[in-house]
Design an enzyme around this catalytic site. Structure first.
Site, mmCIF file in Angstrom:
data_model
loop_
_atom_site.group_PDB
_atom_site.id
_atom_site.type_symbol
_atom_site.label_atom_id
_atom_site.label_comp_id
_atom_site.label_asym_id
_atom_site.label_seq_id
_atom_site.Cartn_x
_atom_site.Cartn_y
_atom_site.Cartn_z
ATOM 1 N N ARG A 50 0.740 -1.204 -0.042
ATOM 2 C CA ARG A 50 0.235 -0.059 0.016
ATOM 3 C C ARG A 50 0.802 1.180 -0.029
ATOM 4 O O ARG A 50 0.482 2.231 -0.724
ATOM 5 C CB ARG A 50 -1.051 0.058 1.149
ATOM 6 C CG ARG A 50 -1.718 1.305 1.425
ATOM 7 C CD ARG A 50 -3.244 1.355 2.152
ATOM 8 N NE ARG A 50 -3.156 0.141 3.064
ATOM 9 C CZ ARG A 50 -2.843 0.590 4.341
ATOM 10 N NH1 ARG A 50 -1.809 1.349 4.658
ATOM 11 N NH2 ARG A 50 -2.713 -0.332 5.361
ATOM 12 N N TYR A 102 -13.767 18.547 -16.315
ATOM 13 C CA TYR A 102 -14.273 17.021 -16.442
ATOM 14 C C TYR A 102 -15.469 17.023 -15.662
ATOM 15 O O TYR A 102 -15.338 17.244 -14.274
ATOM 16 C CB TYR A 102 -13.279 16.115 -16.123
ATOM 17 C CG TYR A 102 -13.510 14.546 -16.113
ATOM 18 C CD1 TYR A 102 -13.997 14.231 -17.275
ATOM 19 C CD2 TYR A 102 -13.658 14.033 -14.761
ATOM 20 C CE1 TYR A 102 -14.174 12.715 -17.257
ATOM 21 C CE2 TYR A 102 -13.932 12.703 -14.801
ATOM 22 C CZ TYR A 102 -14.231 11.756 -16.091
ATOM 23 O OH TYR A 102 -14.742 10.722 -16.021
HETATM 24 C C1 LIG Z 1 -11.164 10.912 -17.618
HETATM 25 C C2 LIG Z 1 -10.640 12.146 -16.793
HETATM 26 C C3 LIG Z 1 -10.516 12.338 -15.312
HETATM 27 C C4 LIG Z 1 -10.966 11.325 -14.359
HETATM 28 O O1 LIG Z 1 -10.059 10.099 -14.656
HETATM 29 P P1 LIG Z 1 -10.536 8.540 -14.236
HETATM 30 O O2 LIG Z 1 -9.007 7.761 -14.645
HETATM 31 O O3 LIG Z 1 -11.600 8.209 -15.324
HETATM 32 O O4 LIG Z 1 -10.965 8.384 -12.961
HETATM 33 C C5 LIG Z 1 -10.276 13.453 -14.800
HETATM 34 N N1 LIG Z 1 -9.808 14.506 -15.598
HETATM 35 C C6 LIG Z 1 -10.012 14.306 -16.731
HETATM 36 C C7 LIG Z 1 -9.561 15.645 -17.717
HETATM 37 C C8 LIG Z 1 -10.562 13.246 -17.623
HETATM 38 O O5 LIG Z 1 -10.649 13.125 -18.950
#
Ligand SMILES: *Cc1c(COP(=O)(O)O)cnc(C)c1O
Length: 381
Positions: A50, A102
């Protein structure tokens, strides 16, 4: 000798394979939860997975080298890395964010951030004056995505750094869209960089990962403590997949970018396409600023079509391109942000940003561009 970026994608700052067992050229997957101690009070450098694991440590070393970070932690997902980043902020902190973040970040901030006593203002950060106006007494951080998701607005990172310095704020940048291959926010003064490693860094749509990188030793220490405490660590196998993905980051991104530029120009000529948002197009409002702070434009295109029916037809008729969430991989994907990535963003906010039922986002892969055009053409017909 300092290596250049393509070499760093494979070796990091230095070639270390001599340290691997039997001279293995590819880092072994250390699929172990714990490590035996050679004696009382001594350690091999690894105690429990971890906290740290040799495969993951190799991945973190490479990402640190690419971002120019003092330290990087590899997390299970991009969201886990962003959630970890929020833990650095004291209760009562206010954060100024890019308005079209996002969608998952917006959900995290509004639902969980609020519970932790954090507040957020969403502003068009491509306008530095607006950002300055939004900063108040308890503002502690700027949280920037550039280009933004999905409307591709470009924020001037140097202007954000200036504001952050004047007001004593942390500058946090989500660098998922351009990756360290094209953009290095830490070199421009950011304190923290987050990534969805699921996207370009992994690059093959086959696993999830996230990164939190920092240029500051003091923050690195806090992050390491939070990381082992929360336990959002990437598994040895997924770490291996990410190491493998990053090796080809430079060739994938060059190909994806040239495909994207070709497709953006082609889309502009299509009768049913009304507007194309691609930072690589000279008429894009963020093109000039992007040029001053990044070495490329990436491979994300958004576009608007003439009617909701055209959007639905496209999504249902494409055959080579998949109608799917996510981005950055070798396979081209078409997304309907309104229903998918930004489905949880309140409708009034979404409409204001222009994320409507005629708005689509295309992540361009490494297929032959003529095949991609052919697929889009038959779906648009
Ligand atoms: C997809 C994405 C995230 C989140 O990432 P995950 O790996 O899906 O948890 C955050 N920021 C951006 C710009 C993304 O495209």
């Amino acid at each position: 000798m300092a290596y250049r970026i393509e070499t760093k994608c494979i070796h990091g700052e230095e070639k270390v394979e001599k340290a691997h067992s039997f001279g293995a050229v590819s880092v072994p997957i250390y699929q172990t939860a714990t490590f035996a101690h050679p004696g009382v009070g001594s350690s091999t450098g690894f105690d429990y997975s971890r906290e740290s694991n040799p495969t993951r440590a190799e991945l973190e070393r490479i990402v640190s080298s690419l971002e120019g970070a003092a330290d990087t932690v590899a997390c299970t997902t991009g969201m886990a890395a962003i959630a970890l980043c929020l833990e650095l902020l004291e209760e009562g902190s206010h954060i100024v964010c890019t308005d079209d973040l996002y969608g998952g970040s917006v959900r995290l901030f509004t639902e969980l951030g609020k519970k932790r006593g954090l507040s957020f203002s969403y502003v068009d950060t491509s306008d530095a004056a607006l950002v300055e106006k939004s900063i108040c007494q308890n503002t502690k951080a700027l949280y920037i995505e550039t280009p933004s998701n999905p409307t591709m607005k470009v924020t001037d990172l140097r202007a954000m750094k200036k504001l952050a310095d004047q007001k004593g704020l942390l500058l946090i940048v989500d660098n998922t869209f351009l990756t360290p291959y094209f953009q290095n926010p830490l070199a421009l003064g950011a304190d923290l960089v987050v990534h969805s490693g699921t996207k370009f860094l992994g690059g093959h749509n086959d696993t999830l990962a996230g990164f939190l990188c920092t240029s500051r030793k003091d923050l690195a220490e806090k992050i390491r403590f939070l990381y082992k405490t929360v336990g959002c660590c990437l598994s040895p196998f997924d770490s291996f997949l990410l190491i493998r993905g990053i090796k080809t980051l430079s060739v994938r991104l060059e190909k994806q970018q040239s495909n994207a530029l070709g497709l953006a120009k082609w889309l502009k000529q299509q009768e049913k396409v009304r507007q194309v948002y691609y930072v690589g197009l000279e008429e894009h409002p963020g093109h000039a600023v992007n040029r001053t702070q990044a070495s490329g434009y990436g491979s994300m295109i958004s576009f608007r079509v003439d009617s909701p029916q055209t959007a639905v037809n496209l999504l249902e008729r494409i055959q080579l391109i998949s109608y799917a969430e996510s981005l950055g991989g070798t396979e081209s994907l078409l997304t309907y942000p309104m229903l998918q990535t930004h489905g949880d963003v309140p409708i009034d906010v979404r409409e204001k940003l222009g994320i409507t039922d005629t708005f689509l986002r295309l992540s361009v892969g490494i297929e032959n561009i003529e095949d991609l055009k052919q697929d889009l053409a038959q779906a648009l017909a």
